[in-house]
Motif scaffolding. Structure first.
Motif, mmCIF file in Angstrom:
data_model
loop_
_atom_site.group_PDB
_atom_site.id
_atom_site.type_symbol
_atom_site.label_atom_id
_atom_site.label_comp_id
_atom_site.label_asym_id
_atom_site.label_seq_id
_atom_site.Cartn_x
_atom_site.Cartn_y
_atom_site.Cartn_z
ATOM 1 N N GLN A 85 0.812 -1.217 0.000
ATOM 2 C CA GLN A 85 0.000 0.000 0.000
ATOM 3 C C GLN A 85 0.849 1.273 0.000
ATOM 4 O O GLN A 85 0.316 2.382 -0.116
ATOM 5 C CB GLN A 85 -0.940 0.013 1.209
ATOM 6 C CG GLN A 85 -1.838 -1.203 1.345
ATOM 7 C CD GLN A 85 -2.423 -1.638 0.028
ATOM 8 O OE1 GLN A 85 -3.088 -0.854 -0.658
ATOM 9 N NE2 GLN A 85 -2.170 -2.890 -0.352
ATOM 10 N N GLU A 86 2.151 1.144 0.105
ATOM 11 C CA GLU A 86 3.021 2.317 0.169
ATOM 12 C C GLU A 86 3.273 2.932 -1.201
ATOM 13 O O GLU A 86 3.653 4.098 -1.294
ATOM 14 C CB GLU A 86 4.351 1.934 0.830
ATOM 15 C CG GLU A 86 4.185 1.516 2.290
ATOM 16 C CD GLU A 86 5.491 1.071 2.918
ATOM 17 O OE1 GLU A 86 6.539 1.163 2.233
ATOM 18 O OE2 GLU A 86 5.472 0.613 4.074
ATOM 19 N N GLY A 87 3.090 2.186 -2.269
ATOM 20 C CA GLY A 87 3.325 2.706 -3.611
ATOM 21 C C GLY A 87 2.032 2.796 -4.402
ATOM 22 O O GLY A 87 1.220 1.875 -4.370
ATOM 23 N N PRO A 88 1.793 3.884 -5.129
ATOM 24 C CA PRO A 88 0.556 4.038 -5.906
ATOM 25 C C PRO A 88 0.261 2.895 -6.869
ATOM 26 O O PRO A 88 -0.906 2.499 -7.007
ATOM 27 C CB PRO A 88 0.779 5.367 -6.657
ATOM 28 C CG PRO A 88 1.736 6.124 -5.801
ATOM 29 C CD PRO A 88 2.646 5.090 -5.193
ATOM 30 N N PRO A 89 1.251 2.286 -7.558
ATOM 31 C CA PRO A 89 0.913 1.220 -8.514
ATOM 32 C C PRO A 89 0.324 -0.031 -7.879
ATOM 33 O O PRO A 89 -0.378 -0.794 -8.551
ATOM 34 C CB PRO A 89 2.259 0.908 -9.184
ATOM 35 C CG PRO A 89 3.096 2.123 -8.982
ATOM 36 C CD PRO A 89 2.688 2.643 -7.643
ATOM 37 N N THR A 90 0.598 -0.283 -6.593
ATOM 38 C CA THR A 90 0.098 -1.503 -5.943
ATOM 39 C C THR A 90 -0.888 -1.196 -4.817
ATOM 40 O O THR A 90 -1.203 -2.070 -4.022
ATOM 41 C CB THR A 90 1.270 -2.330 -5.378
ATOM 42 O OG1 THR A 90 2.068 -1.507 -4.515
ATOM 43 C CG2 THR A 90 2.143 -2.867 -6.504
ATOM 44 N N ALA A 348 7.430 -13.648 -2.397
ATOM 45 C CA ALA A 348 8.363 -13.522 -3.521
ATOM 46 C C ALA A 348 7.664 -12.910 -4.732
ATOM 47 O O ALA A 348 8.227 -12.043 -5.421
ATOM 48 C CB ALA A 348 8.948 -14.891 -3.867
ATOM 49 N N TYR A 349 6.433 -13.330 -5.000
ATOM 50 C CA TYR A 349 5.674 -12.792 -6.129
ATOM 51 C C TYR A 349 5.439 -11.295 -5.960
ATOM 52 O O TYR A 349 5.595 -10.513 -6.905
ATOM 53 C CB TYR A 349 4.342 -13.531 -6.234
ATOM 54 C CG TYR A 349 3.543 -13.227 -7.480
ATOM 55 C CD1 TYR A 349 3.744 -13.959 -8.646
ATOM 56 C CD2 TYR A 349 2.584 -12.231 -7.494
ATOM 57 C CE1 TYR A 349 3.014 -13.697 -9.793
ATOM 58 C CE2 TYR A 349 1.846 -11.957 -8.635
ATOM 59 C CZ TYR A 349 2.064 -12.704 -9.784
ATOM 60 O OH TYR A 349 1.331 -12.423 -10.921
ATOM 61 N N MET A 353 6.628 -8.285 -8.305
ATOM 62 C CA MET A 353 5.606 -7.437 -8.910
ATOM 63 C C MET A 353 5.891 -5.962 -8.665
ATOM 64 O O MET A 353 5.651 -5.106 -9.524
ATOM 65 C CB MET A 353 4.222 -7.818 -8.365
ATOM 66 C CG MET A 353 3.061 -7.046 -8.971
ATOM 67 S SD MET A 353 2.897 -7.218 -10.772
ATOM 68 C CE MET A 353 2.521 -8.966 -10.912
ATOM 69 N N GLY A 354 6.427 -5.642 -7.480
ATOM 70 C CA GLY A 354 6.767 -4.262 -7.182
ATOM 71 C C GLY A 354 7.868 -3.697 -8.055
ATOM 72 O O GLY A 354 8.007 -2.480 -8.187
ATOM 73 N N GLU A 355 8.657 -4.593 -8.679
ATOM 74 C CA GLU A 355 9.773 -4.154 -9.526
ATOM 75 C C GLU A 355 9.392 -4.017 -10.993
ATOM 76 O O GLU A 355 10.193 -3.513 -11.786
ATOM 77 C CB GLU A 355 10.933 -5.160 -9.409
ATOM 78 C CG GLU A 355 11.477 -5.311 -7.996
ATOM 79 C CD GLU A 355 12.063 -4.011 -7.479
ATOM 80 O OE1 GLU A 355 12.839 -3.377 -8.214
ATOM 81 O OE2 GLU A 355 11.723 -3.629 -6.347
ATOM 82 N N LEU A 369 11.942 -4.092 -16.377
ATOM 83 C CA LEU A 369 11.316 -5.409 -16.270
ATOM 84 C C LEU A 369 9.822 -5.311 -16.550
ATOM 85 O O LEU A 369 9.140 -4.418 -16.050
ATOM 86 C CB LEU A 369 11.546 -5.985 -14.875
ATOM 87 C CG LEU A 369 13.016 -6.097 -14.440
ATOM 88 C CD1 LEU A 369 13.106 -6.498 -12.983
ATOM 89 C CD2 LEU A 369 13.769 -7.080 -15.319
ATOM 90 N N MET A 370 9.317 -6.255 -17.347
ATOM 91 C CA MET A 370 7.913 -6.217 -17.743
ATOM 92 C C MET A 370 7.117 -7.428 -17.253
ATOM 93 O O MET A 370 5.893 -7.352 -17.145
ATOM 94 C CB MET A 370 7.806 -6.128 -19.270
ATOM 95 C CG MET A 370 8.494 -4.904 -19.855
ATOM 96 S SD MET A 370 7.845 -3.330 -19.215
ATOM 97 C CE MET A 370 6.205 -3.337 -19.932
ATOM 98 N N THR A 371 7.780 -8.551 -16.987
ATOM 99 C CA THR A 371 7.080 -9.764 -16.563
ATOM 100 C C THR A 371 7.797 -10.397 -15.376
ATOM 101 O O THR A 371 8.970 -10.106 -15.119
ATOM 102 C CB THR A 371 6.997 -10.799 -17.702
ATOM 103 O OG1 THR A 371 8.326 -11.268 -17.997
ATOM 104 C CG2 THR A 371 6.387 -10.182 -18.958
ATOM 105 N N ILE A 372 7.086 -11.284 -14.667
ATOM 106 C CA ILE A 372 7.689 -12.006 -13.557
ATOM 107 C C ILE A 372 8.847 -12.865 -14.050
ATOM 108 O O ILE A 372 9.900 -12.972 -13.401
ATOM 109 C CB ILE A 372 6.633 -12.888 -12.854
ATOM 110 C CG1 ILE A 372 5.562 -12.014 -12.175
ATOM 111 C CG2 ILE A 372 7.290 -13.802 -11.819
ATOM 112 C CD1 ILE A 372 6.062 -11.163 -11.030
#
Length: 412
Positions: A85-90, A348-349, A353-355, A369-372
Motif C-alpha cells: 500500500q506504500e506505492g501508488p501502482p500496488t 516472492a511474487y 511485482m513491485g519491480e 522489467l515487464m514480466t515475472i
C-alpha cells in the motif's frame, strides 16, 4: 549455475522490511535463502534451494525453518500487504478488482497432506493435487498480487481429523469475509463455479465504505434459471430469443463484440441482478458469455472489463507461481511447511511485482522489467555476476587456487 555467494539486492531489501518478524539471525538467513531460491533456483524444493548456496547450514535447518521454527504467517502476510500500500501502482482503490478462483497444485504423491485425486477441467484428466482457493487483487495500474488463500479438504479427510467439512462455497465466503473485515475496496470477480445464490447473497449483504452493497461480476451458466417478464426461463433460452437487431455493439480496445443487457431476478438470489449477454458476431445463434452483476447502473464496458480482470488476477498468478516461483514444487509432508511455502511464494511474487514496469531499470536488472519471468531471469544474472566477481577476487587478491574456488562454488 555456480553457487550463490551473496543474497540478491531485492532479497536484502526484503530482509530490512521483514526481518523483525523473525526471532533470530538464523531464521532471517533462512528466510533470505528461501526467497532467493524460489526466484533463482533450478529446483525449488528445500534440498534444491539449499544446494544453490556456497556457504550455508545443513539442509535440515532450512527444513525446520518451514516446519518447526516459531514464526507466524499471518504477521508476515499482513506486513506484505501493508508494504504494497506504500506505492501508488500496488495500492488498493475503489476501482480495484478482487478475483476469487480455485486452482489445483500438482503433487508427486498421496503422502503429502491433503493431496488427493482431483479432476482437472483444463487438462481433462484426474491428477494428484492439492486444491487451493485464492483471493487476489488487481490494481488500477494493472499490477496484481494474491491476498489470501484457503486449502480445500475432502469430506473424508475432515471426518478423519474430526473437523467440520467446508465446501468451496463456504471457503469462498470465508475469503469474502476476510476481505471485507479488512475493508479492502474493490469489486469481486469469479467464474461460473462460484456464481451461486449463496455467494451472490453473501457479497451483496456486505457494504463498502459508502454504505453500498459490495459489488461483483460473475460468469453465469447457460442453464441457470432466470425470472424475466413473468416467466422462468434458462439463460440460454433468453439469449436465443434476442433478435440481432436488438444487439448492440461493444468495443474495448481493438476487440468488438455484440451485447444485450437486462435486469432480471434469479431464483433464491435476494436482490435484482443485471445480466450481459455477449456474442462474437451480431448474427451468431449462440452467445459466448453471460455475465451477471449487482451493479445495475454500470456501463456494459465496465462490467466486461471487471470480469476480464478475473483472468489477470488468478490465472496469471497461478501460471507464474508454478512456472517461475515453485508454487507446486514443495514436497514437504507437513501441513505447516506446505502453508508457509505458499505464503513465501506469495511474498516472492509481491516483491517481484513491485519491480515491474518501473520508470527506469533497477541497477541489479540493467533493463526495465515487464514480466515475472524477466524479473526472475534478471535476478539469476545478478547472482551470477556477484559469484563471478567473488571468484575473481578470491584468485587475484586473496591468492586462492583455482581448484579451491571451484570447490567452494560446488562446480562439478
Amino acid at each position: 549455475m555456480p553457487a550463490i555467494v551473496e543474497f540478491p539486492k531485492l532479497v536484502q531489501d526484503a530482509l530490512a522490511h521483514y526481518g523483525d518478524l523473525f526471532a533470530n539471525d538464523c531464521q532471517r538467513r533462512h528466510l533470505a535463502e528461501y526467497l532467493t531460491g524460489l526466484i533463482v533456483a533450478e529446483r525449488k524444493t528445500v534440498l534444491g534451494i539449499h544446494d544453490e548456496f556456497a556457504r550455508t547450514t545443513d539442509q535440515s535447518c532450512l527444513n525446520r525453518f518451514l516446519t518447526e521454527a516459531p514464526w507466524g504467517v499471518e504477521a508476515l502476510n499482513q506486513r506484505r500487504l501493508e508494504r504494497l500500500q506504500e506505492g501508488p501502482p500496488t495500492r488498493y482503490s475503489d476501482q480495484g478488482v478482487i478475483p476469487i478462483d480455485n486452482t489445483l497444485i500438482d503433487r508427486d504423491g498421496l503422502l503429502i497432506p491433503d493431496a488427493g485425486w482431483y479432476w482437472d477441467h483444463a487438462e481433462d484428466r484426474y491428477k494428484i493435487a492439492q486444491d487451493y482457493l485464492f483471493v487476489n487483487y488487481v490494481c488500477t495500474s494493472g499490477k496484481h498480487y494474491p491476498l489470501e488463500f484457503r486449502l480445500f479438504r475432502k469430506e473424508e479427510v475432515c471426518k478423519a481429523l474430526k473437523e467440520p467439512f467446508r465446501n468451496h462455497t463456504r471457503l469462498c465466503c470465508e475469503l469474502i469475509d476476510w476481505v471485507c473485515e479488512r475493508q479492502i475496496p474493490g469489486d469481486f470477480a469469479f467464474d461460473c463455479y462460484f456464481t451461486n445464490a449463496e455467494i451472490l447473497n453473501h457479497i451483496h449483504g456486505k457494504t463498502d465504505r459508502f454504505g453500498r452493497p459490495r459489488g461483483y461480476v460473475g460468469d453465469l451458466k447457460a442453464n441457470r434459471k432466470l425470472e424475466w417478464k413473468g416467466r422462468t426461463i434458462k439463460a440460454s433460452e433468453l439469449a436465443g430469443s434476442i433478435p440481432p437487431e436488438d444487439r448492440k455493439e461493444l468495443r474495448i480496445g481493438d476487440q468488438r463484440q455484440w451485447y444485450f443487457t437486462v435486469t432480471v431476478r434469479i431464483p433464491e438470489v435476494k436482490h435484482k441482478v443485471r445480466i450481459v449477454i455477449l456474442w462474437r458476431y451480431r448474427h451468431d445463434q449462440t452467445c459466448v458469455k453471460i455475465l451477471v452483476t449487482n451493479r445495475a447502473t454500470w456501463e456494459v464496458s465496465r462490467i466486461v472489463r471487471v470480469y476480464r480482470h478475473r483472468w489477470t488476477g488468478t490465472e496469471t498468478f497461478h501460471r507464474d507461481g508454478n512456472q517461475q516461483l515453485g508454487l507446486g514444487d514443495c514436497q514437504l509432508r507437513d501441513v505447516q511447511g506446505q502453508t508457509r511455502h505458499v505464503y513465501l511464494v506469495m511474498l516472492a511474487y509481491s516483491l517481484l511485482m513491485g519491480e515491474l514496469k518501473q520508470g527506469r531499470a533497477r541497477e541489479w536488472a540493467f533493463h526495465r522489467l515487464m514480466t515475472i519471468g524477466e524479473a526472475c531471469r534478471a535476478m539469476v544474472k545478478e547472482a551470477l555476476r556477484t559469484t563471478l566477481s567473488w571468484a575473481i577476487e578470491q584468485v587475484t587478491e586473496r591468492g586462492l587456487s583455482f581448484e579451491r574456488v571451484v570447490d567452494q562454488l560446488n562446480i562439478t
